[in-house]
Design a protein around this motif. Structure first.
Motif, short mmCIF file in Angstrom:
data_model
loop_
_atom_site.label_atom_id
_atom_site.label_comp_id
_atom_site.label_asym_id
_atom_site.label_seq_id
_atom_site.Cartn_x
_atom_site.Cartn_y
_atom_site.Cartn_z
N PRO A 164 30.94 51.39 -20.40
CA PRO A 164 32.39 51.36 -20.27
C PRO A 164 32.96 50.03 -20.78
CG PRO A 164 31.40 52.22 -18.28
CD PRO A 164 30.27 51.74 -19.14
N PRO A 165 34.10 50.07 -21.48
CA PRO A 165 34.62 48.86 -22.13
C PRO A 165 34.81 47.66 -21.21
CG PRO A 165 35.81 50.80 -22.87
CD PRO A 165 34.91 51.25 -21.76
N HIS A 166 35.22 47.89 -19.95
CA HIS A 166 35.49 46.76 -19.08
C HIS A 166 34.22 46.10 -18.56
CE1 HIS A 166 35.26 50.32 -16.50
NE2 HIS A 166 34.88 49.54 -15.50
N PHE A 167 33.06 46.75 -18.75
CA PHE A 167 31.80 46.15 -18.33
C PHE A 167 31.20 45.26 -19.42
CE2 PHE A 167 31.73 49.06 -14.77
CZ PHE A 167 30.98 48.38 -13.83
N ILE A 168 31.59 45.46 -20.67
CA ILE A 168 30.98 44.71 -21.76
C ILE A 168 31.28 43.21 -21.67
CG2 ILE A 168 30.95 44.39 -24.27
CD1 ILE A 168 31.24 47.41 -24.55
N PRO A 169 32.56 42.80 -21.52
CA PRO A 169 32.80 41.35 -21.38
C PRO A 169 32.17 40.75 -20.14
CG PRO A 169 34.82 42.60 -20.97
CD PRO A 169 33.82 43.55 -21.54
N ILE A 170 32.13 41.54 -19.05
CA ILE A 170 31.49 41.05 -17.82
C ILE A 170 30.00 40.80 -18.07
CG2 ILE A 170 30.86 41.63 -15.45
CD1 ILE A 170 33.43 43.27 -15.27
N SER A 171 29.36 41.70 -18.81
CA SER A 171 27.92 41.57 -19.06
C SER A 171 27.62 40.31 -19.87
CB SER A 171 27.39 42.81 -19.77
OG SER A 171 27.95 42.94 -21.06
N PHE A 172 28.43 40.03 -20.90
CA PHE A 172 28.17 38.83 -21.70
C PHE A 172 28.50 37.55 -20.93
CE2 PHE A 172 28.09 41.91 -25.15
CZ PHE A 172 27.06 41.42 -25.94
N ILE A 216 19.16 37.42 -21.89
CA ILE A 216 19.23 38.84 -22.27
C ILE A 216 19.25 39.73 -21.04
CG2 ILE A 216 18.01 40.71 -23.46
CD1 ILE A 216 16.80 38.60 -25.31
N GLY A 217 18.46 39.36 -20.03
CA GLY A 217 18.31 40.19 -18.84
C GLY A 217 19.61 40.55 -18.15
N PRO A 218 20.45 39.56 -17.79
CA PRO A 218 21.68 39.91 -17.09
C PRO A 218 22.66 40.73 -17.93
CG PRO A 218 21.59 37.56 -17.57
CD PRO A 218 20.24 38.12 -17.85
N VAL A 219 22.66 40.51 -19.25
CA VAL A 219 23.55 41.31 -20.10
C VAL A 219 23.14 42.78 -20.03
CG1 VAL A 219 24.41 41.66 -22.45
CG2 VAL A 219 23.94 39.34 -21.65
N LEU A 220 21.85 43.04 -20.21
CA LEU A 220 21.36 44.42 -20.12
C LEU A 220 21.56 45.00 -18.73
CD1 LEU A 220 18.01 44.20 -22.15
CD2 LEU A 220 20.07 45.45 -22.80
N ALA A 221 21.31 44.18 -17.70
CA ALA A 221 21.41 44.68 -16.33
C ALA A 221 22.84 45.09 -15.98
CB ALA A 221 20.92 43.61 -15.36
N VAL A 222 23.82 44.27 -16.37
CA VAL A 222 25.22 44.59 -16.06
C VAL A 222 25.69 45.79 -16.89
CG1 VAL A 222 27.59 43.72 -16.10
CG2 VAL A 222 25.74 42.23 -15.34
N MET A 223 25.21 45.89 -18.13
CA MET A 223 25.56 47.06 -18.95
C MET A 223 25.00 48.33 -18.31
SD MET A 223 25.24 45.94 -22.94
CE MET A 223 26.51 44.92 -23.71
N LEU A 224 23.77 48.28 -17.84
CA LEU A 224 23.18 49.44 -17.16
C LEU A 224 23.97 49.77 -15.89
CD1 LEU A 224 19.36 48.72 -17.54
CD2 LEU A 224 20.63 50.62 -18.54
N LEU A 225 24.41 48.73 -15.18
CA LEU A 225 25.26 48.94 -14.00
C LEU A 225 26.53 49.68 -14.40
CD1 LEU A 225 25.63 48.24 -10.93
CD2 LEU A 225 26.91 46.24 -11.70
N GLY A 226 27.10 49.29 -15.53
CA GLY A 226 28.31 49.96 -16.02
C GLY A 226 28.06 51.40 -16.39
#
Length: 230
Positions: A164-172, A216-226
């Motif tokens: 989802p678009p709003h999770f992408i900036p959060i993940s980075f 890399i880990g938190p970016v992938l993890a938050v994207m998966l959460l999204g």
């Protein structure tokens, strides 16, 4: 004593530009209420003193103990212990990372509790932990870091298409805040310690790059959460 003096000078010169800019804005354009400006001055002093104590503590405690743990684990002769404790250390130092807590608090506030502070901290810490464990495994197996970076960041761009678009900036942002003053010194020291024992001639190269992998880990993890909760 000399290292303490150097730390004081570094912190003062780091904080001074911020103070100068705020002073210029205060007395030229903004003219904040004096009560708010005094709060800024008090906060500036507290931040300066806190940073000095923090960095002295890092040099006295975190760096030496991280490197000693990293050097001692390979001597057990059990690769799984190196990976396991790399995972655990990555998790606990990320939970303790102030930058992660600031981000989680702000996201919890802005999302009105939709993205829970504690859930985000756990997910980010888990992402860092997994990739710190992978970084330890990379050193043990002598895998070139380029392969993991290409696969990791390639996965990020692929997963971004389904997030989802709003999770992408959060993940980075989550990937960025894990490179804070608590996580970086400990992870680097841990990696240098392990590489010093297992890395052989490539120890200087193997000991670094862990922060890039851990991000890399938190970016992938938050994207998966999204993807799951989006």
């Amino acid at each position: 004593m000399q290292s303490i003096k150097d730390t004081i000078h570094e912190v003062i010169f780091a904080v001074l530009p911020v103070a100068v800019v705020v002073f210029i804005l205060q007395f030229t354009l903004i003219w904040l209420p004096m009560e708010i400006f005094l709060q800024f001055l008090v906060g500036l002093v507290m931040v300066t003193v806190g940073l000095i104590l923090f960095f002295v503590g890092v040099h006295i405690g975190l760096l030496p103990i991280g490197e000693m743990i990293g050097s001692a684990l390979p001597n057990t002769g059990k690769a799984y212990l190196v990976v396991l404790f790399g995972f655990l250390m990555g998790f606990v130092v990320t939970v303790a990372e102030p930058d992660v807590r600031v981000l989680a608090t702000q996201i919890d506030l802005v999302s009105q509790g939709e993205i829970s502070k504690n859930l985000l901290i756990f997910v980010v810490a888990l992402g860092v932990a997994i990739f710190v464990g992978l970084a330890m495994l990379r050193i043990i197996l002598n895998i070139p870091i380029n392969y993991i970076l290409v696969i990791g960041y390639g996965s990020i761009f692929i997963l971004a298409a389904f997030t989802p678009p709003h999770f992408i900036p959060i993940s980075f942002d989550a990937g960025g805040v894990t490179t804070g003053p608590m996580t970086v010194p400990f992870i680097l020291a841990l990696g240098v310690g392990v590489a010093r024992v297992l890395g052989g001639q490539s120890a200087s190269a193997d000991g670094f790059g862990l922060v890039a992998l851990a991000s890399i880990g938190p970016v992938l993890a938050v994207m998966l959460l999204g993807v799951i909760f989006g």
